[in-house]
Scaffold this active site. Structure first.
Site, PDB file in Angstrom:
ATOM      1  CG  HIS A  29      12.817  63.055  66.613  1.00  0.00           C
ATOM      2  ND1 HIS A  29      13.852  63.742  65.703  1.00  0.00           N
ATOM      3  CD2 HIS A  29      11.907  62.359  65.969  1.00  0.00           C
ATOM      4  CE1 HIS A  29      13.427  63.140  64.738  1.00  0.00           C
ATOM      5  NE2 HIS A  29      13.214  62.292  64.652  1.00  0.00           N
ATOM      6  CG  HIS A  32      11.904  65.638  62.377  1.00  0.00           C
ATOM      7  ND1 HIS A  32      11.210  64.856  63.208  1.00  0.00           N
ATOM      8  CD2 HIS A  32      11.264  65.159  61.302  1.00  0.00           C
ATOM      9  CE1 HIS A  32      10.525  64.562  62.892  1.00  0.00           C
ATOM     10  NE2 HIS A  32      10.973  64.452  61.475  1.00  0.00           N
ATOM     11  CD  GLN A  56       6.294  58.120  53.883  1.00  0.00           C
ATOM     12  OE1 GLN A  56       6.456  58.670  53.502  1.00  0.00           O
ATOM     13  NE2 GLN A  56       7.265  57.608  55.274  1.00  0.00           N
ATOM     14  N   GLY A 139      16.800  64.136  56.202  1.00  0.00           N
ATOM     15  CA  GLY A 139      18.183  63.264  56.848  1.00  0.00           C
ATOM     16  C   GLY A 139      19.032  61.869  55.853  1.00  0.00           C
ATOM     17  CE  LYS A 141      15.869  58.289  61.368  1.00  0.00           C
ATOM     18  NZ  LYS A 141      15.264  57.027  61.262  1.00  0.00           N
ATOM     19  CD  GLN A 145      13.366  59.799  53.145  1.00  0.00           C
ATOM     20  OE1 GLN A 145      12.534  59.237  53.182  1.00  0.00           O
ATOM     21  NE2 GLN A 145      13.499  60.634  53.796  1.00  0.00           N
ATOM     22  CB  SER A 178       8.223  59.886  64.907  1.00  0.00           C
ATOM     23  OG  SER A 178       8.653  61.095  64.245  1.00  0.00           O
ATOM     24  NE  ARG A 179       7.657  53.583  62.532  1.00  0.00           N
ATOM     25  CZ  ARG A 179       7.333  53.660  60.845  1.00  0.00           C
ATOM     26  NH1 ARG A 179       9.066  54.155  60.508  1.00  0.00           N
ATOM     27  NH2 ARG A 179       6.425  53.681  59.944  1.00  0.00           N
TER      28      ARG A 179
HETATM   29  P1  AMP Z   1      10.101  61.484  59.565  1.00  0.00           P
HETATM   30  O1  AMP Z   1       9.146  62.721  59.852  1.00  0.00           O
HETATM   31  O2  AMP Z   1      10.284  60.068  59.448  1.00  0.00           O
HETATM   32  O3  AMP Z   1       9.234  61.217  57.650  1.00  0.00           O
HETATM   33  O4  AMP Z   1      11.564  62.144  58.526  1.00  0.00           O
HETATM   34  C1  AMP Z   1      11.560  63.711  58.465  1.00  0.00           C
HETATM   35  C2  AMP Z   1      12.753  64.379  57.859  1.00  0.00           C
HETATM   36  O5  AMP Z   1      14.134  64.325  58.943  1.00  0.00           O
HETATM   37  C3  AMP Z   1      13.821  62.994  56.645  1.00  0.00           C
HETATM   38  O6  AMP Z   1      14.371  63.390  55.876  1.00  0.00           O
HETATM   39  C4  AMP Z   1      14.194  62.513  58.474  1.00  0.00           C
HETATM   40  O7  AMP Z   1      15.608  61.832  57.508  1.00  0.00           O
HETATM   41  C5  AMP Z   1      15.082  63.123  58.424  1.00  0.00           C
HETATM   42  N1  AMP Z   1      15.174  62.827  60.084  1.00  0.00           N
HETATM   43  C6  AMP Z   1      14.538  61.844  60.821  1.00  0.00           C
HETATM   44  N2  AMP Z   1      15.427  61.942  61.721  1.00  0.00           N
HETATM   45  C7  AMP Z   1      16.327  62.086  61.735  1.00  0.00           C
HETATM   46  C8  AMP Z   1      17.633  62.110  62.172  1.00  0.00           C
HETATM   47  N3  AMP Z   1      17.785  61.588  63.915  1.00  0.00           N
HETATM   48  N4  AMP Z   1      18.884  62.471  62.554  1.00  0.00           N
HETATM   49  C9  AMP Z   1      18.525  63.123  60.927  1.00  0.00           C
HETATM   50  N5  AMP Z   1      17.391  63.257  59.842  1.00  0.00           N
HETATM   51  C10 AMP Z   1      16.163  62.661  61.076  1.00  0.00           C
END
Ligand code: AMP
Length: 285
Positions: A29, A32, A56, A139, A141, A145, A178-179
């Protein structure tokens, strides 16, 4: 865009340095994509990994149903000038992997999701070893992590530059995730209340620190409880709502003006997280 599907291919150095690794679990999204833009702005070629990391997820979590959309992800990456993509096979990544233990994982999401950050740090370490990036982007968020990855870099990958991207939100303030795909449009609007409550808390805490600094620490618990109640009244199940020192994730003790407000809730059985780092000395949001 260079697409690499095996570690063997990586040994031929397919990506052009300097490049920044952006680890993701796909279903991309604009949160990312912002990470990718940050890498480009900092003069790194963005390399995105897409891997739904089984380590995880807890036994009762959503590994099986986690949204996957590889074809669309590749289109989106290409449109956004992504330099490289790494899409490993699970078997190859997990083979002879060094299992690591994450620090500070007895708090926040680590406490609620035992083993989660061990799984994250184990896979990110493996990605760093095989991809060998000059930088990485994570990120804000996922605040905890970020701290854990910074620690990993300090311990084992000192040459990798850590870049942090701010949380990307939708027009109502809901942190993109994504959720969120598990929610329908009206549920997403309801879920954006989380951010409104965090913002309300932020304003109240800043005001209190200005007008009554003496009693600030003793008031924190009642403010936390008040907001937790308000959030629960709106139909959220609060996993945690905590006011912490963002450097250590310990209880906030006024060692600096920076405070982390961190929240995780279940809403319609979907686990959503968000956070704000606020500066108590500043009156703006
Ligand atoms: P994920 O695919 O959820 O594992 O996220 C991959 C990366 O994208 C991680 O570094 C997250 O922190 C970052 N990320 C996911 N959602 C957001 C968001 N809304 N804003 C900023 N970074 C994000």
């Amino acid at each position: 865009m260079i697409i690499v599907k095996s570690i063997e291919q990586l040994s031929h150095n397919p990506f052009k340095p300097p490049f920044a690794l952006i680890p993701t679990m796909g279903n991309l999204h604009s949160g990312h994509i912002n990470l990718l833009r940050l890498a480009i702005n900092k003069n790194f070629n963005p390399v995105v990994s897409i891997f739904v990391n089984p380590l995880q997820f807890g036994p009762n979590e959503d590994l099986k149903s986690y949204p996957r959309s590889l074809e669309r992800d590749l289109d989106v990456l290409k449109e956004n000038n992504c330099h490289g993509v790494f899409i490993p096979e699970q078997e190859e990544i997990l083979k002879n992997i060094e299992n690591l233990n994450a620090p500070i994982s007895d708090k926040l999401c680590g406490k609620s999701r035992p083993g989660h950050f061990d799984g994250v740090v184990t896979i990110v370490n493996r990605l760093f070893e095989v991809i060998k990036p000059e930088a990485c982007v994570f990120g804000a968020k996922d605040f905890q992590q970020q701290l854990i990855i910074k620690h990993l870099i300090k311990e084992k990958h000192r040459h990798i530059k850590f870049l942090s991207a701010p949380t990307q939100r939708d027009e109502n303030g809901l942190a993109l995730s994504s959720r969120n795909n598990y929610l329908n449009e009206s549920e997403k609007i309801e879920a954006s209340l989380i951010f409104k409550f965090l913002s309300g808390m932020s304003s109240e805490l800043k005001l209190l620190s200005r007008v009554n600094q003496k009693n600030f620490l003793s008031e924190l618990k009642s403010i936390q409880e008040k907001y937790q109640r308000k959030i629960e009244e709106k139909g959220f199940e609060v996993d945690y709502l905590e006011l912490l020192d963002p450097a250590t994730l310990e209880r906030f003790e006024y060692n600096s003006n920076k405070m982390l407000i961190a929240i995780a809730v279940f809403f319609k059985e979907v686990r959503l997280i968000d956070n704000l780092v606020i500066d108590l000395a500043s009156s703006s949001q």
